[in-house]
Design an enzyme around this catalytic site. Structure first.
Site, PDB file in Angstrom:
ATOM      1  N   TYR A   1       7.812  -0.231   4.844  1.00 45.96           N
ATOM      2  CA  TYR A   1       7.757   0.153   3.579  1.00 45.96           C
ATOM      3  C   TYR A   1       6.461   0.146   2.692  1.00 45.96           C
ATOM      4  O   TYR A   1       6.388   1.199   2.087  1.00 45.96           O
ATOM      5  CB  TYR A   1       8.681  -1.217   2.872  1.00 45.96           C
ATOM      6  CG  TYR A   1       8.706  -0.971   1.268  1.00 45.96           C
ATOM      7  CD1 TYR A   1       9.551  -0.255   0.614  1.00 45.96           C
ATOM      8  CD2 TYR A   1       7.945  -2.071   0.424  1.00 45.96           C
ATOM      9  CE1 TYR A   1       9.451  -0.204  -0.808  1.00 45.96           C
ATOM     10  CE2 TYR A   1       7.773  -1.825  -0.907  1.00 45.96           C
ATOM     11  CZ  TYR A   1       8.534  -1.029  -1.583  1.00 45.96           C
ATOM     12  OH  TYR A   1       8.663  -0.954  -3.017  1.00 45.96           O
TER      13      TYR A   1
ATOM     14  N   TYR B   1      11.969   3.630 -13.402  1.00 42.39           N
ATOM     15  CA  TYR B   1      12.409   2.415 -13.716  1.00 42.39           C
ATOM     16  C   TYR B   1      12.992   2.194 -14.747  1.00 42.39           C
ATOM     17  O   TYR B   1      14.137   2.953 -15.137  1.00 42.39           O
ATOM     18  CB  TYR B   1      10.730   1.676 -13.861  1.00 42.39           C
ATOM     19  CG  TYR B   1       9.670   1.914 -12.884  1.00 42.39           C
ATOM     20  CD1 TYR B   1       9.784   1.467 -11.591  1.00 42.39           C
ATOM     21  CD2 TYR B   1       8.688   2.796 -13.186  1.00 42.39           C
ATOM     22  CE1 TYR B   1       9.098   2.130 -10.746  1.00 42.39           C
ATOM     23  CE2 TYR B   1       7.753   3.175 -12.161  1.00 42.39           C
ATOM     24  CZ  TYR B   1       7.830   2.851 -11.075  1.00 42.39           C
ATOM     25  OH  TYR B   1       6.772   3.040 -10.140  1.00 42.39           O
TER      26      TYR B   1
ATOM     27  N   VAL C   1       3.834   3.552  -9.253  1.00 38.57           N
ATOM     28  CA  VAL C   1       2.874   2.931 -10.120  1.00 38.57           C
ATOM     29  C   VAL C   1       1.138   3.193  -9.488  1.00 38.57           C
ATOM     30  O   VAL C   1       0.336   2.981 -10.354  1.00 38.57           O
ATOM     31  CB  VAL C   1       2.820   1.304  -9.697  1.00 38.57           C
ATOM     32  CG1 VAL C   1       4.057   0.886 -10.487  1.00 38.57           C
ATOM     33  CG2 VAL C   1       2.617   1.224  -8.423  1.00 38.57           C
TER      34      VAL C   1
HETATM   35  N1  GLU Z   1       4.829  -0.343  -3.440  1.00 42.89           N
HETATM   36  C1  GLU Z   1       4.895  -0.867  -4.790  1.00 42.89           C
HETATM   37  C2  GLU Z   1       5.938  -2.066  -4.695  1.00 42.89           C
HETATM   38  O1  GLU Z   1       6.464  -2.225  -3.985  1.00 42.89           O
HETATM   39  C3  GLU Z   1       5.827   0.286  -5.146  1.00 42.89           C
HETATM   40  C4  GLU Z   1       6.074   0.330  -6.803  1.00 42.89           C
HETATM   41  C5  GLU Z   1       6.307   1.585  -7.393  1.00 42.89           C
HETATM   42  O2  GLU Z   1       5.567   2.673  -7.225  1.00 42.89           O
HETATM   43  O3  GLU Z   1       7.345   1.289  -8.212  1.00 42.89           O
HETATM   44  O4  GLU Z   1       5.675  -3.017  -5.678  1.00 42.89           O
END
Ligand code: GLU
Length: 305
Positions: A189, A241, A259
């Site tokens: 991940y 989001y 993000v």
């Molecule tokens: N790798 C980031 C996390 O797991 C992704 C967050 C995102 O871009 O929404 O927090």
């Protein structure tokens, strides 16, 4: 054929004052160092034209945008079966929320919140011999670029600070919604979130979603028409989001943000567009990037509605 060069120049002039406004993601230390003044936009049309402006050849961390690629790969291999392990409703909660997962007994609301994306990663680990290599190959195929890589420093930085994601994967495991070793799932991940791309590569890699699942240039069928529609529906309702409602209202395109400050979005039968500006608004979406997309649909009159 529309010439988007003038339009892109106009958009940049209008958003110049807000470039850098907002905050670069600080919770991943390796991302906190990125210059908030960076800004780039690329439009790729399904008939093979590219229009771009700004820092469009600079690699940035795609972060959650990679969740579109992992979902596509899992969906193409397993079809509707994936929905027994993850839902399809907007969460209305923060992307890394634990609360909802608890009262919904370990079935994440959708594949774009972290918990849902972690379940998709687990599905891919079960399906693929070498998930690290096969995922990169898949994105190389989508983007038409060989130069797609993981950023080991960003993956490591996230690993060292990813306590909430570690809590999510363990909680999912306790509900039997993770089949593989939790450390392995987290590692894959974090790696897929660390992938770096330019806006040029990113916009090209989304063209299959504007073209009913088929890469226009290579004619490679990635998804069926119906599956491509479904991924677009999920991006519209869950891709940005807990600001997906406002994104649909202001921009009116299916899109996915990360993000790292990138957003990729599409207009069916026409084009895909990728923007990058690392400073984020309060919901975690690129502040100037979102405004640029809003200006794009307002000025062209294009949208899915
Ligand atoms: N790798 C980031 C996390 O797991 C992704 C967050 C995102 O871009 O929404 O927090």
């Amino acid at each position: 054929m529309a010439d988007y060069n003038k339009l892109l120049e106009e958009i940049v002039q209008e958003i110049k004052p807000i470039i850098g406004e907002g905050k670069v993601a600080g919770y991943i230390p390796a991302l906190a160092k990125i210059d908030p003044q960076k800004f780039g936009v690329t439009i790729s049309t399904i008939n093979g034209n590219t229009f771009s402006i700004g820092d469009v050849n600079e690699k940035f961390s795609v972060q959650s945008i990679s969740k579109v690629f992992t979902l596509t790969l899992a969906f193409s291999k397993l079809g509707e079966e994936i929905w027994s392990r993850v839902g399809r409703e907007p969460s209305g909660n923060a992307f890394n929320s634990l609360v909802q997962l608890e009262y919904e007994r370990g079935i994440p609301r959708n594949p774009f919140i972290n918990a849902g994306a972690i379940v998709i990663t687990d599905i891919l680990i079960s399906l693929l011999d070498d998930p690290y290599a096969e995922l990169l190959d898949f994105i190389r195929l989508l983007s038409g670029s060989e130069d797609i890589r993981y950023d080991a420093k960003v993956a490591q930085s996230e690993r060292e600070n990813g306590f909430t994601n570690a809590a999510l994967v363990n909680f999912l495991k306790s509900h039997h919604n993770i089949k593989n070793d939790v450390e392995k799932v987290l590692d894959v991940y974090f790696h897929h979130c660390s992938i770096t791309m330019t806006t040029n590569e990113l916009s090209k890699s989304f063209l299959y979603l504007s073209n009913h699942g088929c890469i226009p240039k290579s004619k490679h069928n990635i998804l069926t028409k119906s599956q491509a529609k479904r991924i677009n529906a999920l991006m519209l309702t869950c891709g940005t989001y807990d600001e997906a409602g406002d994104f649909a209202y202001l921009v009116g395109m299916p899109g996915k943000s990360g993000v790292g400050g990138g957003i990729a979005a599409i207009i069916p039968n026409e084009l895909s567009i990728a923007v990058w500006c690392p400073a984020l608004n309060k919901k975690g979406n690129s502040l100037a990037g979102m405004k640029a997309l809003e200006l794009f649909t307002t000025k062209t009159g294009m949208s899915i509605f």
